[in-house]
Design a protein around this motif. Structure first.
Motif, short mmCIF file in Angstrom:
data_model
loop_
_atom_site.label_atom_id
_atom_site.label_comp_id
_atom_site.label_asym_id
_atom_site.label_seq_id
_atom_site.Cartn_x
_atom_site.Cartn_y
_atom_site.Cartn_z
N THR A 70 17.29 -10.28 -5.34
CA THR A 70 17.78 -10.81 -4.07
C THR A 70 16.71 -10.58 -3.01
O THR A 70 15.68 -9.96 -3.28
N LEU A 71 16.98 -11.02 -1.80
CA LEU A 71 16.04 -10.77 -0.70
C LEU A 71 15.96 -9.29 -0.37
O LEU A 71 15.03 -8.86 0.32
N GLU A 72 16.91 -8.51 -0.85
CA GLU A 72 16.90 -7.06 -0.60
C GLU A 72 16.25 -6.27 -1.75
O GLU A 72 16.12 -5.05 -1.67
N THR A 73 15.81 -6.96 -2.80
CA THR A 73 15.09 -6.30 -3.90
C THR A 73 13.81 -5.70 -3.33
O THR A 73 13.15 -6.30 -2.48
N LEU A 74 13.43 -4.53 -3.82
CA LEU A 74 12.20 -3.90 -3.35
C LEU A 74 10.97 -4.64 -3.87
O LEU A 74 10.94 -5.10 -5.02
N ALA A 75 9.99 -4.74 -3.01
CA ALA A 75 8.74 -5.42 -3.36
C ALA A 75 8.09 -4.77 -4.58
O ALA A 75 7.53 -5.47 -5.43
N VAL A 76 8.16 -3.45 -4.69
CA VAL A 76 7.52 -2.76 -5.81
C VAL A 76 8.13 -3.17 -7.15
O VAL A 76 7.48 -3.02 -8.19
N ASP A 77 9.35 -3.69 -7.13
CA ASP A 77 9.99 -4.14 -8.37
C ASP A 77 9.55 -5.55 -8.78
O ASP A 77 9.83 -5.98 -9.89
N ALA A 78 8.89 -6.26 -7.89
CA ALA A 78 8.46 -7.63 -8.17
C ALA A 78 6.96 -7.81 -8.11
O ALA A 78 6.45 -8.85 -8.51
N MET A 79 6.23 -6.82 -7.65
CA MET A 79 4.80 -6.98 -7.41
C MET A 79 3.97 -6.89 -8.70
O MET A 79 4.44 -6.42 -9.74
N ASN A 80 2.74 -7.33 -8.59
CA ASN A 80 1.74 -7.17 -9.64
C ASN A 80 1.10 -5.80 -9.38
O ASN A 80 0.34 -5.65 -8.43
N PRO A 81 1.38 -4.80 -10.23
CA PRO A 81 0.86 -3.46 -9.97
C PRO A 81 -0.60 -3.27 -10.38
O PRO A 81 -1.18 -2.22 -10.14
N GLU A 82 -1.21 -4.29 -10.98
CA GLU A 82 -2.60 -4.19 -11.42
C GLU A 82 -3.39 -5.41 -10.95
O GLU A 82 -3.94 -6.15 -11.77
N PRO A 83 -3.47 -5.62 -9.63
CA PRO A 83 -4.21 -6.80 -9.15
C PRO A 83 -5.70 -6.66 -9.39
O PRO A 83 -6.24 -5.56 -9.42
N ALA A 84 -6.36 -7.80 -9.56
CA ALA A 84 -7.81 -7.80 -9.70
C ALA A 84 -8.40 -7.46 -8.33
O ALA A 84 -7.99 -8.01 -7.32
N THR A 85 -9.33 -6.52 -8.31
CA THR A 85 -9.98 -6.14 -7.07
C THR A 85 -11.48 -6.15 -7.24
O THR A 85 -11.99 -6.07 -8.36
N ALA A 86 -12.18 -6.25 -6.14
CA ALA A 86 -13.65 -6.23 -6.20
C ALA A 86 -14.18 -5.22 -5.22
O ALA A 86 -13.59 -4.88 -4.26
N VAL B 186 0.83 -1.20 0.00
CA VAL B 186 0.00 0.00 0.00
C VAL B 186 0.87 1.25 0.00
O VAL B 186 2.00 1.24 0.49
N ALA B 187 0.32 2.33 -0.57
CA ALA B 187 0.98 3.63 -0.58
C ALA B 187 0.83 4.27 0.80
O ALA B 187 0.11 3.76 1.67
N ASP B 188 1.50 5.39 0.99
CA ASP B 188 1.42 6.10 2.27
C ASP B 188 -0.01 6.49 2.64
O ASP B 188 -0.33 6.60 3.81
N ASP B 189 -0.86 6.69 1.63
CA ASP B 189 -2.26 7.05 1.90
C ASP B 189 -3.17 5.83 2.02
O ASP B 189 -4.38 5.93 1.93
N SER B 190 -2.56 4.63 2.19
CA SER B 190 -3.26 3.34 2.36
C SER B 190 -3.95 2.85 1.10
O SER B 190 -4.75 1.92 1.14
N ARG B 191 -3.62 3.43 -0.04
CA ARG B 191 -4.18 3.00 -1.32
C ARG B 191 -3.41 1.78 -1.81
O ARG B 191 -2.19 1.74 -1.77
N LEU B 192 -4.13 0.75 -2.27
CA LEU B 192 -3.51 -0.46 -2.79
C LEU B 192 -2.68 -0.13 -4.03
O LEU B 192 -3.18 0.49 -4.97
N ILE B 193 -1.41 -0.54 -4.02
CA ILE B 193 -0.58 -0.33 -5.20
C ILE B 193 -0.09 -1.63 -5.82
O ILE B 193 0.42 -1.64 -6.93
N GLY B 194 -0.28 -2.76 -5.12
CA GLY B 194 0.11 -4.04 -5.71
C GLY B 194 0.03 -5.20 -4.75
O GLY B 194 -0.15 -5.01 -3.55
N THR B 195 0.15 -6.40 -5.32
CA THR B 195 0.15 -7.62 -4.53
C THR B 195 1.31 -8.51 -4.98
O THR B 195 1.81 -8.37 -6.09
N LEU B 196 1.69 -9.41 -4.10
CA LEU B 196 2.71 -10.40 -4.44
C LEU B 196 2.31 -11.76 -3.90
O LEU B 196 1.75 -11.85 -2.81
#
Length: 70
Positions: free
Chosen positions: A54-70, A30-40
């Motif tokens: 690596t284990l130090e790679t940022l999550a934002v570089d590996a996440m799905n930035p367009e998850p299905a939401t309902a 989530v972003a600083d404003d609690s808005r969903l920005i991705g899932t992993l």
């Protein structure tokens, strides 16, 4: 949402910990404003590591930035 959330500074190591705590077996970023920005999922983590991350790679570089939401 009762799933553990991560901020945009989280690493893959943080993601693995969050997935382990999650009932749905996903990590939510989530972003600083609690808005969903991705899932992993564990699959996203594996793909990142296989691509040279690596284990130090940022999550934002590996996440799905367009998850299905309902």
């Amino acid at each position: 949402m009762n799933e553990p959330t991560l901020n945009n500074n989280a690493t893959i190591k943080d993601v693995v910990r969050a997935i382990e705590r999650s009932r749905r077996r996903i990590a939510v970023v989530v972003a600083d404003d609690s808005r969903l920005i991705g899932t992993l999922t564990d699959g996203d983590v594996r793909r990142s590591l296989l691509a040279g991350g690596t284990l130090e790679t940022l999550a934002v570089d590996a996440m799905n930035p367009e998850p299905a939401t309902a």
